[in-house]
Design an enzyme around this catalytic site. Structure first.
Site, PDB file in Angstrom:
ATOM      1  N   ASN A 152       0.792  -1.220   0.000  1.00 14.01           N
ATOM      2  CA  ASN A 152       0.000   0.000   0.000  1.00 14.01           C
ATOM      3  C   ASN A 152       0.829   1.276   0.000  1.00 14.01           C
ATOM      4  OD1 ASN A 152       0.365  -1.437   2.582  1.00 14.01           O
ATOM      5  ND2 ASN A 152      -0.410   0.432   3.508  1.00 14.01           N
ATOM      6  N   HIS A 202     -13.646  -0.800   0.316  1.00 12.61           N
ATOM      7  CA  HIS A 202     -13.481   0.659   0.187  1.00 12.61           C
ATOM      8  C   HIS A 202     -12.211   1.081  -0.549  1.00 12.61           C
ATOM      9  CE1 HIS A 202     -10.477   1.761   3.464  1.00 12.61           C
ATOM     10  NE2 HIS A 202     -10.717   0.503   3.766  1.00 12.61           N
ATOM     11  N   THR A 238     -25.806 -10.548  12.282  1.00 10.57           N
ATOM     12  CA  THR A 238     -26.638 -10.180  11.125  1.00 10.57           C
ATOM     13  C   THR A 238     -25.783  -9.446  10.101  1.00 10.57           C
ATOM     14  OG1 THR A 238     -28.535 -10.058  12.584  1.00 10.57           O
ATOM     15  CG2 THR A 238     -28.749  -8.955  10.452  1.00 10.57           C
ATOM     16  N   CYS A 326      -2.417   4.900   8.693  1.00 13.70           N
ATOM     17  CA  CYS A 326      -2.402   4.492  10.088  1.00 13.70           C
ATOM     18  C   CYS A 326      -1.185   5.021  10.825  1.00 13.70           C
ATOM     19  CB  CYS A 326      -2.432   2.970  10.177  1.00 13.70           C
ATOM     20  SG  CYS A 326      -3.466   2.220   8.942  1.00 13.70           S
TER      21      CYS A 326
HETATM   22  C1  LIG Z   1      -6.398  -0.606   3.580  1.00 16.53           C
HETATM   23  C2  LIG Z   1      -5.616  -1.847   3.763  1.00 16.53           C
HETATM   24  C3  LIG Z   1      -5.950  -2.763   4.766  1.00 16.53           C
HETATM   25  C4  LIG Z   1      -7.042  -2.516   5.781  1.00 16.53           C
HETATM   26  O1  LIG Z   1      -8.310  -2.587   5.239  1.00 16.53           O
HETATM   27  P1  LIG Z   1      -9.535  -1.938   6.070  1.00 16.53           P
HETATM   28  O2  LIG Z   1     -10.731  -2.296   5.251  1.00 16.53           O
HETATM   29  O3  LIG Z   1      -9.273  -0.479   6.107  1.00 16.53           O
HETATM   30  O4  LIG Z   1      -9.556  -2.560   7.396  1.00 16.53           O
HETATM   31  C5  LIG Z   1      -5.210  -3.917   4.868  1.00 16.53           C
HETATM   32  N1  LIG Z   1      -4.203  -4.171   4.017  1.00 16.53           N
HETATM   33  C6  LIG Z   1      -3.858  -3.319   3.038  1.00 16.53           C
HETATM   34  C7  LIG Z   1      -2.745  -3.654   2.120  1.00 16.53           C
HETATM   35  C8  LIG Z   1      -4.547  -2.121   2.878  1.00 16.53           C
HETATM   36  O5  LIG Z   1      -4.195  -1.266   1.925  1.00 16.53           O
END
Ligand SMILES: *Cc1c(COP(=O)(O)O)cnc(C)c1O
Length: 394
Positions: A152, A202, A238, A326
């Site tokens: 990421n 997302h 649920t 983060c």
């Molecule tokens: C964004 C991300 C996550 C976390 O996903 P969330 O849906 O925000 O919990 C985990 N791993 C990678 C590589 C990401 O880019």
């Protein structure tokens, strides 16, 4: 304020109108609990089944191998802890890398407190894991290898097929965090010998708080939430019906438009990178060319702080990041940049700009120009820059 220029698609995306449109009836008209018996609920149950089929198709899994979760972090945590505790009788060793998302690294630290041993493989200067080192790290005690599909922060795409093949030959389970890869790189869990795979909606123009873990048939894993029979009793509660519906649609769109989408992004990305590298004392972090995520750029500018760049860019209406969402707010430099060998002071001056569906060439031009101005302005105020101009490299 005029609309900001958004260049942080790796942190999250907007929800596509076609995705939202499919979701809305599941908040209003079709609100029935999928577990109930009347026909109102049959609609919601059918919608979940359809979404499961779409997600499965996107990665060439079977529908009954897809388990919906509350996002990517949850899928990562489940894969690691679920496999670790269910296979403790076989061994207590897990292998991962130094450049994983915190959802993996912090879950590993937790497992270390509970009797597991974790090897954190190093990576080369481009963020790539060595297959040789992976092979050497596997012992009779190893139960799981978890290596992210695409990073990421610096966009490195690993050789997942080769890693899968190696793990299979060693009879070790292989999990991959494919949150960034989904929709950007073709994924075939069968051909790539992947046993578990994490996804999040997302990051691909779907809603936040929804994702899935693919669990290959036959993999031993503990249930995540104990309660009702939802997700075949593995993750009770649920269902987030609208979220799941949106995720299904997002996967379908992401996978069907992948080539067009990534070609568009690569052109813009390369223009952006080339423009930014014209700024003196800048360098590209991560690979160049094919094994880099289409929308990812990550550049270091010496003699300045990444956080300061971000604040000034924000004042010019540009949304960017210094690494993972983060870690910003903390003063530690990115663990990923340290792992590719950057010294602390250089890792601090990094800027991640990640592109997506609404990015235009004009925005790229504006951002190149703005970053140039910001870097110059910060260097003009920087004692490090001043020393460097007077005395050169020490
Ligand atoms: C964004 C991300 C996550 C976390 O996903 P969330 O849906 O925000 O919990 C985990 N791993 C990678 C590589 C990401 O880019």
């Amino acid at each position: 304020m005029s609309k900001p220029i958004y260049m942080d698609y790796a942190a999250t995306t907007f929800v596509k109108p076609a995705v939202l449109e499919e979701m809305i009836p599941y908040f209003t008209e079709y609100f029935g609990n999928p577990s109930s018996i009347y026909s109102l609920s049959r609609e919601t149950k059918k919608a979940i089944d359809k979404a499961r089929d779409r997600v499965a198709k996107g990665i060439n899994a079977d529908s009954n191998e897809i388990f919906f979760t509350g996002g990517g972090s949850e899928a990562d945590n489940w894969a690691l802890k679920g496999v670790a505790f269910a296979n403790y009788n076989k061994g207590n060793h897990i292998i991962t890398t130094q450049i994983e998302h915190h959802a993996i690294l912090h879950a590993c630290e937790y497992l270390e407190k509970h009797g597991f041993q974790v090897t954190y493989l190093p990576v080369d200067e481009y963020g790539l894991v060595s297959l040789d080192e992976l092979e050497k790290a596997i012992t009779d005690n190893t139960i799981l290898v978890s290596i992210m599909f695409a990073n990421n922060e610096i966009g490195t795409i690993q050789s997942i097929s080769e890693i899968g093949k190696l793990c299979k030959s060693k009879k070790v389970l292989f999990h991959t965090d494919a949150v960034q890869a989904l929709g950007n790189v073709p994924i075939d869990v069968k051909e790539m010998n992947i046993d578990l795979l994490s996804m999040a909606a997302h990051k691909i123009y779907g809603p936040k708080g929804t994702g899935a873990l693919y669990i290959r048939k036959g993999v031993k894993i503990d249930n995540l939430v104990h309660g009702g029979a939802q997700e075949r009793a593995r993750r009770a509660g649920t269902e987030n019906v609208a979220g799941i519906v949106g995720f299904g649609k997002a996967v379908e769109l992401a996978v069907s438009n992948m080539e067009e989408h990534t070609n568009h992004l690569k052109t813009l990305r390369d223009k952006l990178i080339n423009g930014l590298l014209k700024i003196p004392y800048s360098r590209l972090n991560g690979p160049s060319g094919t094994n880099r995520l289409a929308g990812n750029s990550n550049i270091c500018f010496r003699f300045i702080e990444g956080e300061a760049i971000l604040l000034l860019l924000d004042s010019m209406g540009i949304c960017a990041s210094s690494g993972s969402a983060c870690t910003s707010g903390s003063l530690d430099p990115s663990h990923v940049l340290l792992a590719i060998g950057l010294p602390h002071e250089i890792a601090h001056g990094s800027l991640r700009l990640s592109l997506g569906d609404n990015t235009t060439e004009e925005e790229v031009d504006y951002v190149i120009e703005s970053v140039g101005k910001v870097v110059q302005r910060l260097r003009d105020m920087s004692p490090l820059w001043d020393d460097f101009l007077k005395e050169g490299e020490k």
